[in-house]
Design an enzyme around this catalytic site. Structure first.
Site, PDB file in Angstrom:
ATOM      1  N   CYS A   2      28.155  60.371  39.898  1.00 37.37           N
ATOM      2  CA  CYS A   2      27.624  61.849  40.171  1.00 37.37           C
ATOM      3  C   CYS A   2      28.230  62.329  41.198  1.00 37.37           C
ATOM      4  O   CYS A   2      28.146  61.628  42.291  1.00 37.37           O
ATOM      5  CB  CYS A   2      26.106  62.023  40.071  1.00 37.37           C
ATOM      6  SG  CYS A   2      25.481  61.535  38.427  1.00 37.37           S
ATOM      7  N   ARG A  27      33.913  61.831  40.103  1.00 40.61           N
ATOM      8  CA  ARG A  27      32.911  60.899  40.084  1.00 40.61           C
ATOM      9  C   ARG A  27      31.796  61.037  38.878  1.00 40.61           C
ATOM     10  O   ARG A  27      30.821  60.192  38.731  1.00 40.61           O
ATOM     11  CB  ARG A  27      31.758  61.285  41.341  1.00 40.61           C
ATOM     12  CG  ARG A  27      32.370  61.013  42.551  1.00 40.61           C
ATOM     13  CD  ARG A  27      31.497  61.341  43.778  1.00 40.61           C
ATOM     14  NE  ARG A  27      30.310  60.548  43.817  1.00 40.61           N
ATOM     15  CZ  ARG A  27      30.006  59.552  44.599  1.00 40.61           C
ATOM     16  NH1 ARG A  27      31.019  59.167  45.471  1.00 40.61           N
ATOM     17  NH2 ARG A  27      29.114  58.791  44.604  1.00 40.61           N
ATOM     18  N   TRP A  94      27.375  61.977  35.656  1.00 40.27           N
ATOM     19  CA  TRP A  94      27.854  60.947  34.573  1.00 40.27           C
ATOM     20  C   TRP A  94      26.414  60.565  34.191  1.00 40.27           C
ATOM     21  O   TRP A  94      25.593  59.861  34.837  1.00 40.27           O
ATOM     22  CB  TRP A  94      28.502  59.951  35.611  1.00 40.27           C
ATOM     23  CG  TRP A  94      29.170  58.847  34.645  1.00 40.27           C
ATOM     24  CD1 TRP A  94      30.249  58.794  34.102  1.00 40.27           C
ATOM     25  CD2 TRP A  94      28.200  57.432  34.354  1.00 40.27           C
ATOM     26  NE1 TRP A  94      30.337  57.782  33.435  1.00 40.27           N
ATOM     27  CE2 TRP A  94      29.430  57.003  33.504  1.00 40.27           C
ATOM     28  CE3 TRP A  94      27.095  56.763  34.417  1.00 40.27           C
ATOM     29  CZ2 TRP A  94      29.151  55.584  32.896  1.00 40.27           C
ATOM     30  CZ3 TRP A  94      26.895  55.780  34.089  1.00 40.27           C
ATOM     31  CH2 TRP A  94      27.909  55.046  33.153  1.00 40.27           C
ATOM     32  N   ASN A 118      21.664  61.613  42.796  1.00 35.24           N
ATOM     33  CA  ASN A 118      22.562  60.647  42.371  1.00 35.24           C
ATOM     34  C   ASN A 118      21.881  59.365  42.517  1.00 35.24           C
ATOM     35  O   ASN A 118      21.222  59.042  43.338  1.00 35.24           O
ATOM     36  CB  ASN A 118      24.040  60.901  43.273  1.00 35.24           C
ATOM     37  CG  ASN A 118      24.826  59.450  42.947  1.00 35.24           C
ATOM     38  OD1 ASN A 118      24.798  59.181  41.816  1.00 35.24           O
ATOM     39  ND2 ASN A 118      25.484  59.196  43.903  1.00 35.24           N
ATOM     40  N   GLY A 119      21.960  58.623  41.231  1.00 32.05           N
ATOM     41  CA  GLY A 119      21.295  57.255  41.275  1.00 32.05           C
ATOM     42  C   GLY A 119      20.440  57.249  39.951  1.00 32.05           C
ATOM     43  O   GLY A 119      20.431  58.092  38.953  1.00 32.05           O
ATOM     44  N   GLU A 497      45.721  43.444  35.418  1.00 35.85           N
ATOM     45  CA  GLU A 497      45.547  44.763  35.819  1.00 35.85           C
ATOM     46  C   GLU A 497      46.281  45.905  35.058  1.00 35.85           C
ATOM     47  O   GLU A 497      45.783  46.856  34.712  1.00 35.85           O
ATOM     48  CB  GLU A 497      45.978  44.697  37.244  1.00 35.85           C
ATOM     49  CG  GLU A 497      46.023  46.169  38.005  1.00 35.85           C
ATOM     50  CD  GLU A 497      44.664  46.674  38.091  1.00 35.85           C
ATOM     51  OE1 GLU A 497      43.730  46.374  37.594  1.00 35.85           O
ATOM     52  OE2 GLU A 497      44.833  48.176  38.211  1.00 35.85           O
ATOM     53  N   LYS A 501      44.671  49.199  33.188  1.00 32.71           N
ATOM     54  CA  LYS A 501      45.169  50.441  33.628  1.00 32.71           C
ATOM     55  C   LYS A 501      45.490  50.912  32.117  1.00 32.71           C
ATOM     56  O   LYS A 501      45.016  52.209  31.841  1.00 32.71           O
ATOM     57  CB  LYS A 501      46.426  50.182  34.340  1.00 32.71           C
ATOM     58  CG  LYS A 501      46.931  51.269  35.378  1.00 32.71           C
ATOM     59  CD  LYS A 501      45.909  51.128  36.695  1.00 32.71           C
ATOM     60  CE  LYS A 501      44.438  50.997  36.458  1.00 32.71           C
ATOM     61  NZ  LYS A 501      43.948  50.502  37.542  1.00 32.71           N
ATOM     62  N   GLU A 504      42.266  51.867  29.992  1.00 34.84           N
ATOM     63  CA  GLU A 504      41.280  52.987  30.661  1.00 34.84           C
ATOM     64  C   GLU A 504      41.768  54.372  30.430  1.00 34.84           C
ATOM     65  O   GLU A 504      41.074  55.220  30.101  1.00 34.84           O
ATOM     66  CB  GLU A 504      40.605  52.504  31.918  1.00 34.84           C
ATOM     67  CG  GLU A 504      41.680  53.043  32.911  1.00 34.84           C
ATOM     68  CD  GLU A 504      40.923  52.495  34.508  1.00 34.84           C
ATOM     69  OE1 GLU A 504      39.975  52.712  34.704  1.00 34.84           O
ATOM     70  OE2 GLU A 504      41.923  51.787  35.312  1.00 34.84           O
ATOM     71  N   HIS A 520      46.453  29.140  20.680  1.00 35.08           N
ATOM     72  CA  HIS A 520      45.047  28.657  20.525  1.00 35.08           C
ATOM     73  C   HIS A 520      44.349  29.695  19.815  1.00 35.08           C
ATOM     74  O   HIS A 520      42.979  29.556  19.761  1.00 35.08           O
ATOM     75  CB  HIS A 520      44.591  28.241  21.957  1.00 35.08           C
ATOM     76  CG  HIS A 520      45.271  26.909  22.479  1.00 35.08           C
ATOM     77  ND1 HIS A 520      45.722  25.824  21.875  1.00 35.08           N
ATOM     78  CD2 HIS A 520      46.394  27.000  23.253  1.00 35.08           C
ATOM     79  CE1 HIS A 520      46.416  25.133  22.577  1.00 35.08           C
ATOM     80  NE2 HIS A 520      46.793  25.811  23.708  1.00 35.08           N
ATOM     81  N   LYS A 619      34.402  57.616  38.782  1.00 32.46           N
ATOM     82  CA  LYS A 619      35.408  56.559  39.799  1.00 32.46           C
ATOM     83  C   LYS A 619      34.466  55.745  40.515  1.00 32.46           C
ATOM     84  O   LYS A 619      34.825  54.844  40.883  1.00 32.46           O
ATOM     85  CB  LYS A 619      35.858  57.806  40.877  1.00 32.46           C
ATOM     86  CG  LYS A 619      36.724  57.329  41.913  1.00 32.46           C
ATOM     87  CD  LYS A 619      38.168  56.804  41.515  1.00 32.46           C
ATOM     88  CE  LYS A 619      38.937  56.175  42.641  1.00 32.46           C
ATOM     89  NZ  LYS A 619      40.189  55.519  42.119  1.00 32.46           N
TER      90      LYS A 619
HETATM   91  O1  M6R Z   1      35.492  51.259  44.205  1.00 32.41           O
HETATM   92  P1  M6R Z   1      35.606  50.006  43.613  1.00 32.41           P
HETATM   93  O2  M6R Z   1      37.068  49.384  44.117  1.00 32.41           O
HETATM   94  O3  M6R Z   1      34.571  49.152  43.936  1.00 32.41           O
HETATM   95  O4  M6R Z   1      35.562  50.067  42.289  1.00 32.41           O
HETATM   96  C1  M6R Z   1      35.737  49.179  41.373  1.00 32.41           C
HETATM   97  C2  M6R Z   1      36.056  49.395  39.966  1.00 32.41           C
HETATM   98  O5  M6R Z   1      35.066  50.200  39.421  1.00 32.41           O
HETATM   99  C3  M6R Z   1      37.390  50.113  39.803  1.00 32.41           C
HETATM  100  O6  M6R Z   1      38.447  49.347  40.269  1.00 32.41           O
HETATM  101  C4  M6R Z   1      37.738  50.220  38.428  1.00 32.41           C
HETATM  102  O7  M6R Z   1      37.695  49.253  37.604  1.00 32.41           O
HETATM  103  C5  M6R Z   1      38.793  51.203  38.199  1.00 32.41           C
HETATM  104  N1  M6R Z   1      38.563  52.531  37.402  1.00 32.41           N
HETATM  105  C6  M6R Z   1      39.849  50.725  37.353  1.00 32.41           C
HETATM  106  O8  M6R Z   1      41.389  51.560  37.459  1.00 32.41           O
END
Ligand code: M6R
Length: 624
Positions: A2, A27, A94, A118-119, A497, A501, A504, A520, A619
């Site tokens: 949020c 956010r 969110w 927020n929270g 990674e 990417k 997502e 396996h 984010k």
């Molecule tokens: O702000 P942070 O680095 O702690 O966030 C961690 C994850 O939420 C963040 O890396 C997330 O996996 C990304 N969306 C991946 O692209």
């Protein structure tokens, strides 16, 4: 999660709020809303809807075109109103409690109180029962319960009502409040969920993060937990819960005022991928002295690296993947015991943590609640915590013993790119410093290692020049429903990674697998409809990796290989290749990762998705 904004001042309130919400939309983007009041007016008007900030703009425009006009925006004829001064609060959501609907969007208004949050208020059900609030509620949100409770306690003294309310809340919260009879004053208080604020030429403002403020100023302060901040157009007043005045501790962001814009790129993700050479150079260069890694300007003492017996890396998502690369480096170079923990699992896994453990917490935002809680836990167990963070003054930074900031600048796209490679850059520096201090590397070996690290911006630059070739490969993946990414050793870490990417932003089901492990079980899933992306950057593993690639090819899979140029040989005759500039094997992570980021980016943008705002994500993850 949020985004929150509050503004009081002499500018066009509505525009300031909507522009800020657009910057904060990363956010959370399920719904959006604002509440505005023009100076001297009693009424606080709320405009909100399910959908994006662009939808909210429509709602405001429609309200403005009829007899009703959004206060805080210039009118056509009326002089006084057109001055637009006033105050307002805004929110991008969110969804946690309650689905995505107009009613559940913030702000929530109950009686004299208009509030954004927020929270998560964990005990909202008990509060409804204890204070008989049901009749006040029109939404399904926990937030509205906080608004109703605040309204119940409000008898003309905002501070008293806030204190009484907060005493009853369980959970995490940043509450931003306007009271109907308090003119253009905005109040905020928080527990865990962040709020930053500033007083600048345009007035006073607060936000859930700096992104929304840095258009106006680079001076800001973090609102401390369990304090009350009052914003007036020409003053801010911070008090603790006993009513004592507290001087805000201003910080200076080193982000440029306009660095949160897209700079002509269609998406932030592409812009941020392209910014990597500079971001990495900015992260490395200020920490290299006489060719050696040096953290004295960061205030990180050498004893931290010499006194520890084991290392524990705590992080989530992409940041954890950076930790997995660090794990490989620590094992192969330092021969130390190291574990990489998912922050969300950490506390429940009986971790082996003590005074001899160096905890490295990694986070772009510095606000990920799982990582934050894990850091607090580790420190309670006596460990020292060094954090690798992008956002200055963030919650994890404040909870840590020491911080090494990545100098990536604001990262807006939900998919993390430049934060990851700058985190890697910091890890290379840490490993080199530890190797030097612990007598594993000589001075010359350390200098040579650092020289190679300093080549990484150029190596990534070379990859970025190949973006057209990578785009062509991306075009061949558009129809895939499932995809495998395979490699061994560091290649496997790179692909974890790369695979995150891709999934997502493109919604293709992608699995990274250690290629030796395929036979396996998972090889049963390989068919001609399952493309395979392989990474071959580690010379000593190459022959085994190629055997595994042949195994999937024999089952009909189309294969594309991201390969270190000097070892590609004649493979080009057999496979589709993306050649990566040569570096020492342990540094190949950098060019390979940039190439995989571009791959994910192009698949998503060619599919016509909103690359920067993938569905269901946000984010900053501030809920457990
Ligand atoms: O702000 P942070 O680095 O702690 O966030 C961690 C994850 O939420 C963040 O890396 C997330 O996996 C990304 N969306 C991946 O692209």
């Amino acid at each position: 999660m949020c985004g929150i904004i509050g503004y009081t001042g002499s500018e066009n309130v509505k525009e300031i709020l909507l522009d800020a919400l657009e910057l904060l939309e990363y956010r959370g983007y399920d719904s959006a809303g604002i509440a505005v009041r023009s100076r001297g007016m009693q009424q606080v008007s709320v405009y909100k809807c399910a959908g994006r900030v662009s939808d909210l703009r429509e709602v405001c425009a429609q309200a403005g075109s009829g007899t009703e006009r959004v206060p805080g925006s210039p009118g056509q004829n009326d002089g006084a109103f057109a001055r637009t001064a006033g105050c307002g609060i805004g929110h991008t959501r969110w969804a946690t409690h309650g689905g995505v609907s107009d009613a559940n969007a913030h702000p929530h208004q109950v009686g004299a109180v208009t509030l954004v949050h927020n929270g998560i208020i964990e005990n909202y059900r008990e509060l409804i029962a204890d204070y008989d609030l049901e009749g006040d509620l029109v939404s399904d949100t926990d937030t509205e319960v906080a608004a109703a409770l605040l309204n119940r306690f409000y008898e003309g003294d905002p501070h008293e009502a806030i204190r009484k309310t907060v005493a009853k809340l369980r959970g995490t919260f940043a509450l931003v409040v306007m009271f109907a009879d308090q003119g253009d004053v905005i109040y905020t208080t928080r527990n865990v969920s962040p709020v930053v604020a500033t007083l600048c030429d345009q007035g006073a403002m607060l936000a859930s993060d700096l992104t929304a403020l840095c258009r106006f100023t680079n001076r800001y302060f973090v609102v401390p937990e369990y304090h009350i901040l009052e914003l007036r157009s020409d003053a801010v007043r911070l008090t603790d819960f006993d009513g004592n005045e507290v001087e805000p501790e201003y910080l200076t962001a080193d982000w440029e005022l306009n660095s949160a814009g897209k700079n002509g790129y269609p998406f932030y993700m592409e812009k941020e991928i392209m910014e990597q050479p500079q971001a990495i150079a900015d992260t490395i260069e200020e920490r290299v002295l006489g060719g050696l890694p040096d953290f004295s300007a960061d205030g990180v003492p050498d004893e931290l690296f010499t006194d520890c017996e084991r290392i524990c890396i705590i992080a989530c998502g992409t940041a954890r993947h950076a930790g997995l690369v660090a794990q490989a480096l620590v094992k192969s170079i330092l021969h130390m015991h190291i574990e990489v923990e998912m922050a969300s699992e950490f506390m429940y896994s009986d971790p082996v943590i003590d005074q001899k453990t160096l905890v490295l917490a990694v986070s772009q935002s510095g606000e990920t609640i799982d990582t934050l809680e894990a850091v607090k836990y580790a420190r309670r167990r006596g460990a020292k915590c060094l954090s690798v963070i992008n956002v200055r003054g963030s919650s994890i930074a404040r909870e840590s013993d020491y911080v090494l900031y990545t100098n990536a600048g604001p990262e807006i796209a939900v998919a993390s790119t430049k934060a990851y490679t700058t985190q890697l850059a910091v890890f290379y520096l840490i490993v080199a410093r530890m190797a030097l201090l612990r007598g594993v590397f000589t001075t010359e070996e350390t200098q040579s290692y650092i020289r190679e690290l300093q080549r990484t911006p150029d190596a990534i630059g070379e990859v970025l020049k190949k973006k057209r070739d990578i785009h062509v490969v991306a075009g061949k993946l558009l129809g895939a429903k499932d995809l495998f990414m395979v490699g061994r050793g560091l290649d496997y870490s790179i692909l974890l990674e790369g695979s995150l990417k891709l999934k997502e932003v493109s919604y293709i089901h992608s699995e990274a697998y250690a290629s030796g492990e395929l036979k396996h079980g998972p090889i049963a899933l390989i068919t001609q409809d399952t493309p395979v992306v392989a990474s071959v950057t580690q010379e000593k593993l190459m022959s085994k990796e190629l055997s595994n690639i042949k195994e999937v090819r024999s089952r009909g899979a189309d294969v594309v290989i991201f390969i270190k140029e000097s070892i590609a040989g004649s493979l080009e005759e057999e496979y589709e290749l993306i050649k990566l500039p040569d570096m020492r094997d342990e540094f190949m992570v950098m060019p390979a990762s940039a190439a995989l980021q571009l791959l994910a980016y192009y698949v998503s943008s060619d599919k016509g998705f909103d690359v920067d705002k993938p569905r269901n994500l946000a984010k900053v993850v501030t809920v457990e």
